[in-house]
Every structure is written in C-alpha cells, then in structure tokens.
Enzyme design. Sequence first.
Site, PDB file in Angstrom:
ATOM      1  CG  PHE A  25      29.888  49.678   8.856  1.00 31.75           C
ATOM      2  CD1 PHE A  25      30.679  50.037   9.590  1.00 31.75           C
ATOM      3  CD2 PHE A  25      29.584  50.688   7.573  1.00 31.75           C
ATOM      4  CE1 PHE A  25      31.680  50.706   9.344  1.00 31.75           C
ATOM      5  CE2 PHE A  25      30.614  51.479   7.315  1.00 31.75           C
ATOM      6  CZ  PHE A  25      31.862  51.580   8.174  1.00 31.75           C
ATOM      7  CB  CYS A  31      19.418  56.411  -0.974  1.00 36.29           C
ATOM      8  SG  CYS A  31      20.219  58.125  -1.059  1.00 36.29           S
ATOM      9  CB  CYS A  46      23.467  60.470  -5.498  1.00 35.40           C
ATOM     10  SG  CYS A  46      25.091  59.929  -5.003  1.00 35.40           S
ATOM     11  CB  CYS A  49      25.345  55.144  -5.142  1.00 35.37           C
ATOM     12  SG  CYS A  49      25.478  54.353  -3.577  1.00 35.37           S
ATOM     13  CG  ASP A  50      30.830  52.968  -3.266  1.00 31.98           C
ATOM     14  OD1 ASP A  50      29.901  53.131  -2.451  1.00 31.98           O
ATOM     15  OD2 ASP A  50      32.066  53.196  -2.882  1.00 31.98           O
ATOM     16  CB  THR A  51      26.177  51.610  -1.063  1.00 34.55           C
ATOM     17  OG1 THR A  51      27.455  52.040  -0.632  1.00 34.55           O
ATOM     18  CG2 THR A  51      25.812  50.617  -0.029  1.00 34.55           C
ATOM     19  CD  GLU A 116      30.515  57.346   7.090  1.00 33.60           C
ATOM     20  OE1 GLU A 116      30.819  57.696   5.835  1.00 33.60           O
ATOM     21  OE2 GLU A 116      31.566  57.009   7.904  1.00 33.60           O
ATOM     22  CG  HIS A 210      36.191  49.908   2.801  1.00 33.95           C
ATOM     23  ND1 HIS A 210      36.495  51.367   2.940  1.00 33.95           N
ATOM     24  CD2 HIS A 210      35.207  49.864   1.852  1.00 33.95           C
ATOM     25  CE1 HIS A 210      35.701  51.879   2.293  1.00 33.95           C
ATOM     26  NE2 HIS A 210      35.043  51.126   1.501  1.00 33.95           N
TER      27      HIS A 210
HETATM   28  S1  SF4 Z   1      26.196  57.450  -2.234  1.00 37.20           S
HETATM   29 FE1  SF4 Z   1      24.433  56.053  -2.399  1.00 37.20          FE
HETATM   30  S2  SF4 Z   1      23.418  56.099  -0.488  1.00 37.20           S
HETATM   31 FE2  SF4 Z   1      24.910  57.726  -0.506  1.00 37.20          FE
HETATM   32  S3  SF4 Z   1      23.269  59.482  -1.185  1.00 37.20           S
HETATM   33 FE3  SF4 Z   1      24.451  58.464  -3.123  1.00 37.20          FE
HETATM   34  S4  SF4 Z   1      22.762  57.018  -3.845  1.00 37.20           S
HETATM   35 FE4  SF4 Z   1      22.265  57.610  -1.641  1.00 37.20          FE
END
Ligand code: SF4
Length: 216
Positions: A25, A31, A46, A49-51, A116, A210
């Site tokens: 990865f 973003c 968005c 988001c979980d990242t 992705e 995961h």
């Molecule tokens: S999930 Fe996170 S990385 Fe994906 S588009 Fe939304 S804010 Fe951006």
Amino acid sequence: MSYQVKEIYLTLQGEGAQTGRLAVFLRFAGCNLWTGREKDRASALCRFCDTDFIGTDGRHGGKYGDAEKLAETVNALWPEDQNHKLVVCTGGEPFLQLDSTLIKAMQARGFTVAAETNGTLPAPEGMDWICVSPKGQSPLAQTSGHELKLVYPQNEQEAQPENFAHLPFQHFFLQPLDQPDHFQASQNNLKACLDYCRTHPQWRLSLQTHKMIGID
Ligand code: SF4
C-alpha cells in the site's frame, strides 16, 4: 516531480475485488475532498473518511524526490524472489500525485499498479487497475475502470448506485458505511447493502475484512 507520501507498507488488500491479495500500500498525502482535519469534516465534500492521510510521518513516509527512489522503496517491501507483485496506490487521493513516470517505474520492477481513487480526477496513463469510489456530490472525472466501489448508503442523490450502474466497470461493489462509534448505525448500513444486493444482482457486497481481522 516529487511525491509526498504518508506511508508505505506491505499488507493484504482488505476490500473489493482483490480482497485477500498481498499488496504494497502506497499512501499519498493529501486529498481534494477533505483537509484531513476534524475541524473541517462537517464542511468537507467527503465526510466519512476513515484514513489519516496528513503529512509524511508514517512508515517509509517522506518526500520522495524522484520516481525511481519511490519505486525502489515499494519494491524493497516485496518478499524476495516472489512474483505476483501488486502495489495499491491510495491516499488521500492518489491521482493528485501519481503520474505515468512513477507508474512505469513500478511496472519496470514487475508490479501491477492499482489505485483506489475518489474518481474526481482523471487517471494518469498506464494504470493496470482502477477502483473508483464515488463520494457525495463530487462529480466523476474518471468514469471507467475495473472496479466501482460505492460506500453505501450515502444521502446525496448523486451518490446513489443507479447513477453508476451503466458505467463501463468490470465489478460493482457496495460497501457498508462504517460508523465506528455507532454500532447500530453500522448494522443498519450493512442491512441496507444486503437489501440492495438482494434486489440488484449487478452489485456485490464488499466488506472491510482488514478491520474484522485487525490488520492495517
Ligand atoms: S474517503 Fe478520505 S481519502 Fe477518500 S475521498 Fe474521502 S476524504 Fe478523501
């Protein structure tokens, strides 16, 4: 071109069509749909988001000055003398930075190059595998690929599965919206996905395996 990389690590792909497959990865920083800061989440394009994609402080993260150096770092993580190389470029939004020079550098080392993406930017030339995950009202610039993976349900009219079913993708997935602090809401989201897949067999269920098994 230099690349801002949050982290690079070897793991198993947890979701979508390549679930269970060994992959490096490569997480790019940044973003275009959210700053990554909690104070901005409510007003972001968005919001689920979980990242953590801010900065370059993760494993093998940093500012890479050229594609060869970054490709070499990716390659060094793959088990020695093993083929079936897969790199998943993610983020943040990988298409803010990923370019054909880096794609070629990783392919030259034997990698299948997957991404992705939220789909709001066109893919660079030469991608081997494109997974588009539409977000809210954000219009798609990348309307074709191998996998369309929709987090579901989303409130926005623009993010309903019917809007994407006609697009030229090989696989269509619904993935339950994870609400980590709200067990019942997450269960309801899973049920909504099951109900939709039961009545729309074009769509398959994608689970975030995961998270279930506790790997990155
Ligand atoms: S999930 Fe996170 S990385 Fe994906 S588009 Fe939304 S804010 Fe951006």
